[in-house]
Design an enzyme around this catalytic site. Structure first.
Site, short mmCIF file in Angstrom:
data_model
loop_
_atom_site.label_atom_id
_atom_site.label_comp_id
_atom_site.label_asym_id
_atom_site.label_seq_id
_atom_site.Cartn_x
_atom_site.Cartn_y
_atom_site.Cartn_z
N SER A 131 -0.45 -0.45 -11.83
CA SER A 131 0.77 -0.34 -11.06
C SER A 131 1.74 0.66 -11.73
CB SER A 131 1.39 -1.73 -10.87
OG SER A 131 2.31 -1.74 -9.82
N ASP B 32 -2.51 -3.25 -4.96
CA ASP B 32 -2.04 -3.30 -6.35
C ASP B 32 -3.03 -3.99 -7.29
OD1 ASP B 32 -0.52 -3.74 -8.75
OD2 ASP B 32 1.32 -3.59 -7.56
#
Length: 570
Positions: free
Chosen positions: A335, A449
């Site tokens: 991320s 993610d």
């Protein structure tokens, strides 16, 4: 050719039942590099003791291929546990390099096991010791490294000598062999290896015969090419099956001095089953020193977690590492941690990194293009544009440091590891928090993610090298608080003040829900692991303006671990 002939001469060894039996009963077996000694499921033909070379022991996998269980070194006893059991090999054993073994035929070994209790005890003890070996095979030192030039303009011997000099600075005893060692016996190479920590075999492009010989003697093959070299049209023919199947192969691409960023490196990975690809600049001592750290087991890897705006703290850690003169040779992130890791892999210095991260995330919120929530609360276009602005069309294989980032594959239901392809596309997938950013669709797979499954990818970067790893987690120190669920300021003032630009409170809920796995991601304590967990008080997951506070927190946390970190300085 593989074959048996009597053993007439041996080095004196401390007397025991095994030594006595092999002295009286064994023949000497020569096994060329790449040749299988035994395959899984086959009946044991002999009790072997390795005297020179290397053997790879591979466990077949149900889905195909195999998993490397062990690399056997001189002195290893092969077949003992099987003769004490069902008499079958349960692994495939292949010579990684030209090897020599002593062999006692299976029927005679079985008779000795029945007739001589002391021989049985020694074989059982050797089998037990082998099963209890604690060092995993991927962390065992590669002693003989083969460097093969694939470009006419490369002076491979010169590069190998410079690398050897850098390895000696780290305290290693290193020998360099060139074409003069062509057709040297396994016993000769073993003798050289005994006297040195590492042996570098350097083959020029013109040394066709030595290249083939070299490929059969080594623990790891390293292909070296210049910027103008074209990858071969077919997979590397001289790499042995063991090298290819176990991915004991690296690629080094030598770029011009002062090059800004390489290009076209990905094509090498299409023909070479490389585990790692390294970029160096011609004549750059720092790049050679980095290779020396890698090949002596002194490299340093850095793993950076996700955590929204708190990931700014990673920049403070990088500043501290620079001041402490701690190198970073491999990087991984998830991320926002992946974005910071990519900035480092691009080769940006501290000033450029500060400028670009401020421009991309601090000046205005990257999540302010609010959309009607069909797939996500934002359109993701602002994030796309900022990634394109700062990372352009850079490919992961073209980065100056090996880079890994993680996304979650909702199609296959598992982790997706990005080590090839368009960098900004990989970062966009790793950033795509479900409900906040739209997913990325790649090759028919829906990617979101990576924090959902691996917020701190320390294990993924550790598997790439034999040195130390620094794991920085910005997500576990402070969880979501009740106040984070409130509109600030409340009512219409939330809209008129512009606070809506960083998203409603549900964004913090979603980010925290994704990164809560971070604590479980922290690896078990080890001597080769340094954990840094910054205390980023007062900085929320969406506080994109709190850049300086978060950076300072990361710097303080890294400096608090200075004693551990300076021990990694080489």
């Amino acid at each position: 050719m593989m074959g048996f002939h009597p053993v007439w001469m041996r080095r004196p060894m401390p007397p025991n039942a095994l030594d006595d039996a092999f002295a009286a009963e064994a023949s000497l077996m020569e096994l060329p590099g790449g040749t299988p000694l035994a395959k899984a499921g086959e009946t044991v033909q002999a009790l072997y003791r390795l005297t020179a070379g290397r053997l790879a022991e591979v466990e077949p996998m149900a889905e195909g291929g195999g998993r490397l269980l062990a690399v056997q070194r001189p002195g290893a006893l092969i077949g003992g546990a099987q003769l004490l059991g069902d008499g079958l090999h349960h692994t495939t054993i292949t010579a990684l390099r030209d090897s020599e073994l002593q062999a006692i035929p299976a029927d005679r070994a079985q008779a000795l096991l029945r007739e001589r209790p002391e021989f049985l005890a020694d074989v059982a003890q050797a089998a037990l010791t082998r099963m209890q070996a604690s060092a995993p095979p991927e962390r065992r030192k590669s002693s003989i490294l083969g460097f093969v030039a694939l470009s006419d303009g490369l002076a491979m011997r010169d590069l190998a000598e410079r690398l050897a000099a850098a390895m000696r600075v780290l305290g290693a005893e290193v020998a360099v062999l060139g074409a003069e060692a062509d057709d040297a016996s396994p016993a000769y190479l073993h003798a050289v290896e005994v006297e040195h920590d590492f042996v570098l075999m350097a083959a020029e492009r013109r040394d066709v015969s030595f290249t083939a010989f070299c490929a059969r003697q080594i623990d790891r093959l390293i292909l070296v090419a210049g910027e103008d070299a074209q990858p071969p049209q077919t997979p590397i023919a001289f790499a042995t099956a063991a090298i290819r199947s176990q991915r004991l192969l690296d690629v080094i691409l030598v770029q011009p001095a002062g090059a800004r960023l390489p290009s076209g490196s990905d094509r090498w990975l299409d023909v070479a089953p490389a585990a790692r690809l390294f970029q160096i600049r011609a004549g750059d001592a720092a790049d050679v020193a980095r290779l020396a750290r890698v090949y002596t087991g002194n490299s340093v890897a850095l793993a950076l977690s996700g955590g929204g705006a708190r990931a700014y703290a990673h920049l403070g850690v990088l500043r501290a590492l620079s001041e402490l003169e701690v190198p970073v040779d491999f990087v991984a992130g998830t991320s926002m941690g992946a974005v910071i890791a990519a900035a480092l892999a691009m080769g940006w210095d501290g000033a450029e990194m500060d400028r670009r991260i401020r421009d991309a995330f601090v000046t205005s919120s990257p999540l302010s293009d609010i959309a009607f929530p069909i797939l996500a609360m934002t359109r993701g276009r602002m994030v796309d544009r900022r990634l394109e602005t700062h990372f352009g069309d850079a490919q992961i294989a073209d980065l100056w440091r090996p880079f890994t980032c993680v996304s979650t594959d909702l199609t296959a239901g598992g982790m997706h590891i990005h080590r090839r392809g368009l960098l900004r596309r990989a970062l966009r997938a790793s950033l795509s928090l479900p409900g906040v950013l739209p997913p990325v669709v790649e090759n028919g797979h829906v990617l979101v993610d990576g924090a959902l499954l691996r917020n701190l990818p320390a294990d993924l970067v550790r598997e790439q090298h034999d040195g130390a790893t620094i794991a920085v987690d910005v997500a576990v120190a402070e969880g979501l608080k009740p106040d984070d669920l409130l509109l600030k300021p409340s009512g219409w003032r939330w809209l008129t003040s512009g606070a809506w630009l960083k998203g409603p409170p549900i964004v913090s809920v979603l980010i925290r829900s994704a990164t809560i796995s971070s604590l479980a991601d922290l690896p078990a304590p080890r001597d080769d692991l340094v954990e840094i967990v910054p205390e980023i008080e007062g900085v929320g997951l969406q506080d994109w303006k709190a850049y300086d506070v978060a950076v300072a927190s990361g710097y303080r946390a890294a400096m608090a671990a200075a004693n551990q970190l300076t021990g990694l300085r080489r």
